[in-house]
Design a protein around this motif. Sequence first.
Motif, mmCIF file in Angstrom:
data_model
loop_
_atom_site.group_PDB
_atom_site.id
_atom_site.type_symbol
_atom_site.label_atom_id
_atom_site.label_comp_id
_atom_site.label_asym_id
_atom_site.label_seq_id
_atom_site.Cartn_x
_atom_site.Cartn_y
_atom_site.Cartn_z
ATOM 1 N N PRO A 113 0.806 -1.231 0.000
ATOM 2 C CA PRO A 113 0.000 0.000 0.000
ATOM 3 C C PRO A 113 0.834 1.273 0.000
ATOM 4 C CG PRO A 113 -0.909 -1.606 1.543
ATOM 5 C CD PRO A 113 0.412 -2.153 1.090
ATOM 6 N N SER A 114 1.935 1.295 0.721
ATOM 7 C CA SER A 114 2.772 2.492 0.742
ATOM 8 C C SER A 114 3.421 2.747 -0.608
ATOM 9 C CB SER A 114 3.846 2.362 1.828
ATOM 10 O OG SER A 114 4.611 1.182 1.648
ATOM 11 N N LEU A 115 3.769 1.694 -1.345
ATOM 12 C CA LEU A 115 4.330 1.863 -2.683
ATOM 13 C C LEU A 115 3.264 2.342 -3.657
ATOM 14 C CD1 LEU A 115 6.633 1.590 -4.700
ATOM 15 C CD2 LEU A 115 6.076 -0.831 -4.930
ATOM 16 N N ASP A 116 2.046 1.832 -3.528
ATOM 17 C CA ASP A 116 0.958 2.306 -4.392
ATOM 18 C C ASP A 116 0.718 3.789 -4.207
ATOM 19 O OD1 ASP A 116 0.630 -0.250 -5.349
ATOM 20 O OD2 ASP A 116 -0.950 -0.760 -3.927
ATOM 21 N N TYR A 117 0.836 4.269 -2.984
ATOM 22 C CA TYR A 117 0.569 5.683 -2.724
ATOM 23 C C TYR A 117 1.647 6.577 -3.333
ATOM 24 C CZ TYR A 117 0.186 10.096 -0.240
ATOM 25 O OH TYR A 117 0.100 11.437 0.059
ATOM 26 N N VAL A 118 2.922 6.244 -3.157
ATOM 27 C CA VAL A 118 3.992 7.131 -3.611
ATOM 28 C C VAL A 118 4.103 7.173 -5.132
ATOM 29 C CG1 VAL A 118 5.304 6.861 -1.479
ATOM 30 C CG2 VAL A 118 5.736 5.311 -3.390
ATOM 31 N N ILE A 119 3.617 6.149 -5.832
ATOM 32 C CA ILE A 119 3.678 6.166 -7.301
ATOM 33 C C ILE A 119 2.381 6.675 -7.926
ATOM 34 C CG2 ILE A 119 5.359 4.308 -7.368
ATOM 35 C CD1 ILE A 119 3.167 2.391 -8.168
ATOM 36 N N TRP A 151 0.964 26.294 23.189
ATOM 37 C CA TRP A 151 -0.367 26.503 22.606
ATOM 38 C C TRP A 151 -0.301 26.791 21.118
ATOM 39 C CZ3 TRP A 151 -1.190 31.140 20.208
ATOM 40 C CH2 TRP A 151 -0.279 32.168 20.505
ATOM 41 N N ARG A 152 0.784 27.405 20.648
ATOM 42 C CA ARG A 152 0.863 27.746 19.228
ATOM 43 C C ARG A 152 1.144 26.533 18.346
ATOM 44 N NH1 ARG A 152 6.484 31.253 19.209
ATOM 45 N NH2 ARG A 152 7.759 29.774 20.401
ATOM 46 N N TYR A 153 1.533 25.396 18.963
ATOM 47 C CA TYR A 153 1.764 24.173 18.205
ATOM 48 C C TYR A 153 0.618 23.188 18.319
ATOM 49 C CZ TYR A 153 6.592 25.885 18.214
ATOM 50 O OH TYR A 153 7.706 26.647 18.069
ATOM 51 N N GLU A 154 -0.393 23.511 19.114
ATOM 52 C CA GLU A 154 -1.488 22.573 19.307
ATOM 53 C C GLU A 154 -2.334 22.410 18.056
ATOM 54 O OE1 GLU A 154 -3.756 23.827 22.614
ATOM 55 O OE2 GLU A 154 -2.248 23.283 24.114
ATOM 56 N N GLY A 155 -2.429 23.460 17.242
ATOM 57 C CA GLY A 155 -3.252 23.388 16.037
ATOM 58 C C GLY A 155 -2.591 22.704 14.862
ATOM 59 N N LEU A 156 -1.306 22.375 14.963
ATOM 60 C CA LEU A 156 -0.609 21.727 13.861
ATOM 61 C C LEU A 156 -1.004 20.266 13.765
ATOM 62 C CD1 LEU A 156 2.983 23.214 14.272
ATOM 63 C CD2 LEU A 156 1.166 23.976 12.727
ATOM 64 N N ALA A 157 -1.064 19.778 12.524
ATOM 65 C CA ALA A 157 -1.420 18.371 12.301
ATOM 66 C C ALA A 157 -0.281 17.469 12.740
ATOM 67 C CB ALA A 157 -1.751 18.136 10.831
ATOM 68 N N GLN A 158 -0.647 16.284 13.177
ATOM 69 C CA GLN A 158 0.348 15.313 13.610
ATOM 70 C C GLN A 158 1.083 14.735 12.407
ATOM 71 O OE1 GLN A 158 -1.253 12.141 15.893
ATOM 72 N NE2 GLN A 158 0.723 11.261 16.439
ATOM 73 N N VAL A 159 2.396 14.640 12.534
ATOM 74 C CA VAL A 159 3.222 14.147 11.444
ATOM 75 C C VAL A 159 3.057 12.637 11.319
ATOM 76 C CG1 VAL A 159 5.558 13.957 10.536
ATOM 77 C CG2 VAL A 159 4.861 16.020 11.777
ATOM 78 N N GLU A 160 2.694 12.177 10.112
ATOM 79 C CA GLU A 160 2.542 10.753 9.845
ATOM 80 C C GLU A 160 3.690 10.293 8.961
ATOM 81 O OE1 GLU A 160 0.440 8.706 11.113
ATOM 82 O OE2 GLU A 160 -0.855 10.125 12.157
ATOM 83 N N SER A 161 4.450 9.334 9.436
ATOM 84 C CA SER A 161 5.601 8.866 8.675
ATOM 85 C C SER A 161 5.217 7.822 7.643
ATOM 86 C CB SER A 161 6.655 8.286 9.637
ATOM 87 O OG SER A 161 7.093 9.268 10.543
ATOM 88 N N SER A 162 4.307 6.928 7.979
ATOM 89 C CA SER A 162 3.956 5.826 7.104
ATOM 90 C C SER A 162 2.876 6.240 6.109
ATOM 91 C CB SER A 162 3.475 4.633 7.921
ATOM 92 O OG SER A 162 3.107 3.569 7.078
ATOM 93 N N PHE A 163 2.899 5.600 4.934
ATOM 94 C CA PHE A 163 1.896 5.858 3.901
ATOM 95 C C PHE A 163 0.867 4.749 3.810
ATOM 96 C CE2 PHE A 163 5.792 8.004 2.394
ATOM 97 C CZ PHE A 163 5.308 9.307 2.299
ATOM 98 N N ASP A 164 0.874 3.813 4.755
ATOM 99 C CA ASP A 164 -0.043 2.679 4.675
ATOM 100 C C ASP A 164 -1.491 3.106 4.802
ATOM 101 O OD1 ASP A 164 2.020 0.982 4.278
ATOM 102 O OD2 ASP A 164 2.095 0.195 6.316
#
Length: 381
Positions: free
Chosen positions: A31-37, A130-143
């Motif tokens: 699935p991660s390879l399908d996403y990146v291509i 507080w200024r970092y609370e609104g940032l989205a969580q970093v997702e490393s995997s593409f699964d």
Amino acid sequence: MSGFHKITESCLSVTGTKLKNNLLVLSSGIPSLDYVIGGGLPTGFREEYSPAEIKYIIHISFTESDVLGSYSRVLTKYFIAEGVVCKHDLLLFSADENPEEIVKELPQPCVVQKDDKINKVPQDEMKIAWRYEGLAQVESSFDDETNFGHHFDLSRYIDTDTIKKSNITYCFLNPVDNGKKGAFKNGLFTQTLNKIKDVLANDLYRRSSKKKNILRISIHLLGSPIWMAMDCDEEPIDNKYGHDLIKFMYCLRILLRDTNAVAFITIPSHLFDDDHIMNRLLYSMDNAVRIESFAGSDKETNPVFNEYHGLFHLTKLSALYSLVPFVPSSLDLAFKLKRKKFVIEKLHLPPELEESSEREQDDITAVPRGCGGFRKKDIEF
């Protein structure tokens, strides 16, 4: 719109496929390879705009193998396993290893359960600014980026009964009995093209037929030294043997046009001294990736890359029915080969190493002048 409806019917009649950009797309097994291509591997077909204008779309996926060839072999097993689960027809080629040995180690499909507890933060723990609370969580995997394809468990193999029920054609190429050479210096290329031509003669792989199926073609380690073997009475081949590969790719594209077939090829690019060969090969490909393994290199012991087994490079991305190809959120990719799966992730470096020169300088400057400029750890009370 008539052509669109025909493609839609073809997509609905073949399992393990989906429709994207008016193209029939299938999964690579990762699935991660399908996403990146860009969502998967599109099949080849012919689209007629007018009697004078015909456009062929052929898909050949190309993987530059790592030096030892272990990780490219894992990608090949995923590609074959996805075809077995989706009941696609398979045509396997290899001159270095019997394809039946690869099929014996196909990973078993499994169900991946998402852990919702990871994103939950306990109330007792300290919160970030507080200024970092609104940032989205970093997702490393593409699964989790795509729901297409299946997930597989590398620790378990598909049972032999399922393998026997699948339509798999094994071609263990022998450099001794390579038959007619034709326009190539080595007869293995001619033997491979003739076999693909004979299999594609079946109406199941023609887009015009009512009853359809997908043909997955896998060529493992194309261009290895065995493919370049010559007869004893001839001179050895130098670096110019790559011209056979270029000619083979163009012939393969001609055979795959107007068919529901996808070719997945692994090539040991580290054996080629001439970059011109690789550039010509990339020109005849639709998607191309390169695996850079850390095994045997300085990066293997580098603490910066201790969480990964190698880098994953996107060499070429296809732009079918679009002005520009799909580009993932990050091109700095790395891969991990865990006990159960192969994962492609975003490359994240640690914020600071444990022992670094910068940290030692900070310790020196942090000591008051009256102490003589010693490090903190050298001061005894």
